[in-house]
Every structure is written in C-alpha cells, then in structure tokens.
Design a protein around this motif. Structure first.
Motif, PDB file in Angstrom:
ATOM      1  N   THR A   1       0.831  -1.204   0.000  1.00  0.00           N
ATOM      2  CA  THR A   1       0.000   0.000   0.000  1.00  0.00           C
ATOM      3  C   THR A   1       0.861   1.247   0.000  1.00  0.00           C
ATOM      4  O   THR A   1       0.641   2.165  -0.801  1.00  0.00           O
ATOM      5  CB  THR A   1      -0.940   0.002   1.227  1.00  0.00           C
ATOM      6  N   LEU A   2       1.858   1.305   0.876  1.00  0.00           N
ATOM      7  CA  LEU A   2       2.731   2.476   0.948  1.00  0.00           C
ATOM      8  C   LEU A   2       3.523   2.667  -0.349  1.00  0.00           C
ATOM      9  O   LEU A   2       3.692   3.796  -0.820  1.00  0.00           O
ATOM     10  CB  LEU A   2       3.669   2.365   2.148  1.00  0.00           C
ATOM     11  N   ARG A   3       3.973   1.580  -0.919  1.00  0.00           N
ATOM     12  CA  ARG A   3       4.700   1.639  -2.195  1.00  0.00           C
ATOM     13  C   ARG A   3       3.802   2.240  -3.288  1.00  0.00           C
ATOM     14  O   ARG A   3       4.210   3.128  -4.044  1.00  0.00           O
ATOM     15  CB  ARG A   3       5.165   0.238  -2.577  1.00  0.00           C
ATOM     16  N   GLU A   4       2.564   1.754  -3.370  1.00  0.00           N
ATOM     17  CA  GLU A   4       1.634   2.230  -4.398  1.00  0.00           C
ATOM     18  C   GLU A   4       1.173   3.665  -4.133  1.00  0.00           C
ATOM     19  O   GLU A   4       0.981   4.442  -5.081  1.00  0.00           O
ATOM     20  CB  GLU A   4       0.438   1.286  -4.512  1.00  0.00           C
ATOM     21  N   LEU A   5       0.999   4.029  -2.881  1.00  0.00           N
ATOM     22  CA  LEU A   5       0.644   5.415  -2.554  1.00  0.00           C
ATOM     23  C   LEU A   5       1.745   6.377  -2.993  1.00  0.00           C
ATOM     24  O   LEU A   5       1.461   7.453  -3.530  1.00  0.00           O
ATOM     25  CB  LEU A   5       0.407   5.560  -1.048  1.00  0.00           C
ATOM     26  N   THR A   6       2.995   5.985  -2.771  1.00  0.00           N
ATOM     27  CA  THR A   6       4.128   6.821  -3.154  1.00  0.00           C
ATOM     28  C   THR A   6       4.171   7.022  -4.666  1.00  0.00           C
ATOM     29  O   THR A   6       4.483   8.111  -5.144  1.00  0.00           O
ATOM     30  CB  THR A   6       5.435   6.204  -2.630  1.00  0.00           C
ATOM     31  N   LYS A   7       3.844   5.969  -5.411  1.00  0.00           N
ATOM     32  CA  LYS A   7       3.793   6.089  -6.877  1.00  0.00           C
ATOM     33  C   LYS A   7       2.633   6.981  -7.317  1.00  0.00           C
ATOM     34  O   LYS A   7       2.787   7.809  -8.215  1.00  0.00           O
ATOM     35  CB  LYS A   7       3.624   4.705  -7.520  1.00  0.00           C
ATOM     36  N   ALA A   8       1.479   6.796  -6.707  1.00  0.00           N
ATOM     37  CA  ALA A   8       0.283   7.536  -7.118  1.00  0.00           C
ATOM     38  C   ALA A   8       0.309   9.002  -6.678  1.00  0.00           C
ATOM     39  O   ALA A   8      -0.263   9.861  -7.357  1.00  0.00           O
ATOM     40  CB  ALA A   8      -0.968   6.856  -6.553  1.00  0.00           C
ATOM     41  N   PHE A   9       0.966   9.276  -5.557  1.00  0.00           N
ATOM     42  CA  PHE A   9       0.988  10.632  -4.987  1.00  0.00           C
ATOM     43  C   PHE A   9       2.419  11.026  -4.616  1.00  0.00           C
ATOM     44  O   PHE A   9       2.728  11.198  -3.433  1.00  0.00           O
ATOM     45  CB  PHE A   9       0.086  10.709  -3.751  1.00  0.00           C
ATOM     46  N   PRO A  10       3.305  11.186  -5.603  1.00  0.00           N
ATOM     47  CA  PRO A  10       4.715  11.477  -5.295  1.00  0.00           C
ATOM     48  C   PRO A  10       4.928  12.827  -4.609  1.00  0.00           C
ATOM     49  O   PRO A  10       5.987  13.053  -4.017  1.00  0.00           O
ATOM     50  CB  PRO A  10       5.394  11.437  -6.665  1.00  0.00           C
ATOM     51  N   GLN A  11       3.944  13.683  -4.653  1.00  0.00           N
ATOM     52  CA  GLN A  11       4.054  15.007  -4.029  1.00  0.00           C
ATOM     53  C   GLN A  11       3.861  14.960  -2.515  1.00  0.00           C
ATOM     54  O   GLN A  11       4.141  15.929  -1.825  1.00  0.00           O
ATOM     55  CB  GLN A  11       3.045  15.982  -4.666  1.00  0.00           C
ATOM     56  N   HIS A  12       3.411  13.830  -1.982  1.00  0.00           N
ATOM     57  CA  HIS A  12       3.142  13.713  -0.551  1.00  0.00           C
ATOM     58  C   HIS A  12       4.232  12.928   0.169  1.00  0.00           C
ATOM     59  O   HIS A  12       4.898  12.087  -0.413  1.00  0.00           O
ATOM     60  CB  HIS A  12       1.802  13.017  -0.307  1.00  0.00           C
ATOM     61  N   CYS A  13       4.346  13.208   1.458  1.00  0.00           N
ATOM     62  CA  CYS A  13       5.197  12.440   2.360  1.00  0.00           C
ATOM     63  C   CYS A  13       4.266  11.611   3.235  1.00  0.00           C
ATOM     64  O   CYS A  13       3.414  12.168   3.929  1.00  0.00           O
ATOM     65  CB  CYS A  13       6.031  13.384   3.222  1.00  0.00           C
ATOM     66  N   PHE A  14       4.400  10.283   3.179  1.00  0.00           N
ATOM     67  CA  PHE A  14       3.507   9.396   3.914  1.00  0.00           C
ATOM     68  C   PHE A  14       4.164   8.868   5.183  1.00  0.00           C
ATOM     69  O   PHE A  14       5.332   8.500   5.175  1.00  0.00           O
ATOM     70  CB  PHE A  14       3.073   8.217   3.035  1.00  0.00           C
TER      71      PHE A  14
END
Length: 189
Positions: free
Chosen positions: A87-100
């Motif tokens: 999930t974190l990997r895919e979130l980083t790809k989908a929303f590179p402008q955010h820091c998770f």
C-alpha cells in the motif's frame, strides 16, 4: 503535504479511531490522516468482517465534516491480502508530491517484525505509534520510555534491527488512550 496512513478493518469504526486521527492532525505535523479501509488484513480472521463498502461508508459517516480526515478505499484496487508495504509503495507512486507516515498502535508495534517487508517500511516511512494495550505489560499500559516522543522525519534512515527506539519511529506519548476496540463492539452486539 504530510499524510498519515491509518489503516484498519474499521469493523466497525468507532470514536477511538476518529478521536486519535483528529488528535494527530491537531498535535503533530501530519496535515491529513487517511483512514485506509483494509479489504483483507492478512493478520485478521475475515469470518466476522463486514463488507468493505459498508465499512467504508461507516468511516465516511464517522468523519464527515472533520477537517483533515479522509476515508480511503485505495486498497480496494490492490492485490489481496492487503500488505501495508504494498500500500505504501503504491501510494508513493500515485501521490509522489506527498510524504507518507504510517500510524499504528502499540499492539501492532509489538508484532511489527511479523509484518511483510517491515524493514522496507522502517527504511522508507516514518512510523507513528499510539497508545494501545500491548502483550507483555502487567497493567496493559506501556512504560513511559516506550511511549517517548520523537521528531517526525520524512527521510527515515536505513534500519539494521528493530527496536523501540528506532529513529524512524515516533511514540506518541501525549496521544489520548481510547479503551475501546472494534472487537469489543462486535461482541457486545
């Protein structure tokens, strides 16, 4: 933007989930908390699991009108079971402008080394640990040193071992403790 990922089955969502998410937005540098409804948690029995759309609707209803809280169905489109690292990997790809950052309870921190790719998570994402009953504590409450607050850092250093004072981990010692669980609610019904 700093986004906190607060994953769970939310089976059902309750005031503890909402209260903690709201507290995090108000008292840390996390600007939004995404309550990530998990369709299939690999560490939980799915026999008592309500349908995912029903649980998502419950989260949406519970957080309606609360600034900074977002109900997310992001995991619904991912392979199952829902592994947090994926999930974190895919979130980083989908929303590179955010820091998770990942938000977990102390009960999950105690078993974090059992999570798939936990080293990847610790090496790439800050982890916020909130007060929950843990195994191994006589009174159920963690000790102060386990709940010590650290500074959030979006560039977590590499990890060589798992410890309670890992540099990418923030123990939210001032966070409120909610003595409620979804399991208790289900068993009271």
């Amino acid at each position: 933007m700093n986004i906190g990922i607060y994953g769970g089955s939310f089976n059902p969502v309750h005031f503890g989930h909402v209260g903690l998410a709201k507290w995090i937005v108000e008292h840390t540098d996390i600007e939004e908390v995404w309550l990530m409804v998990s369709p299939n948690n690999p560490l939980k029995n799915t026999d008592e699991l309500a349908p995912e759309q029903e649980r998502l609707a419950g989260v949406r209803s519970a957080i309606q009108g609360i600034p900074g809280l977002i109900a997310s169905d992001f995991e619904f489109a991912l392979p199952r079971p829902s592994y947090t690292a994926n999930t974190l990997r895919e979130l980083t790809k989908a929303f590179p402008q955010h820091c998770f950052s990942l938000i977990i309870g102390e009960d999950n921190w105690e078993i974090f080394s059992q999570w798939r790719e936990y080293e990847y998570i610790l090496s790439n994402f800050p982890v916020l640990v909130y007060p929950r009953h843990c195994r191994g504590f006589a009174d159920g409450e963690p000790t102060a040193d386990r709940r010590r607050k650290q500074t959030l850092d979006c560039s977590a250093p590499s990890v060589t071992h798992l410890s309670n004072t890992h540099p990418s981990v923030t123990h939210l010692s001032d966070a409120p403790y909610f003595d409620i669980s979804s399991t208790d609610i289900r068993h009271q019904s």
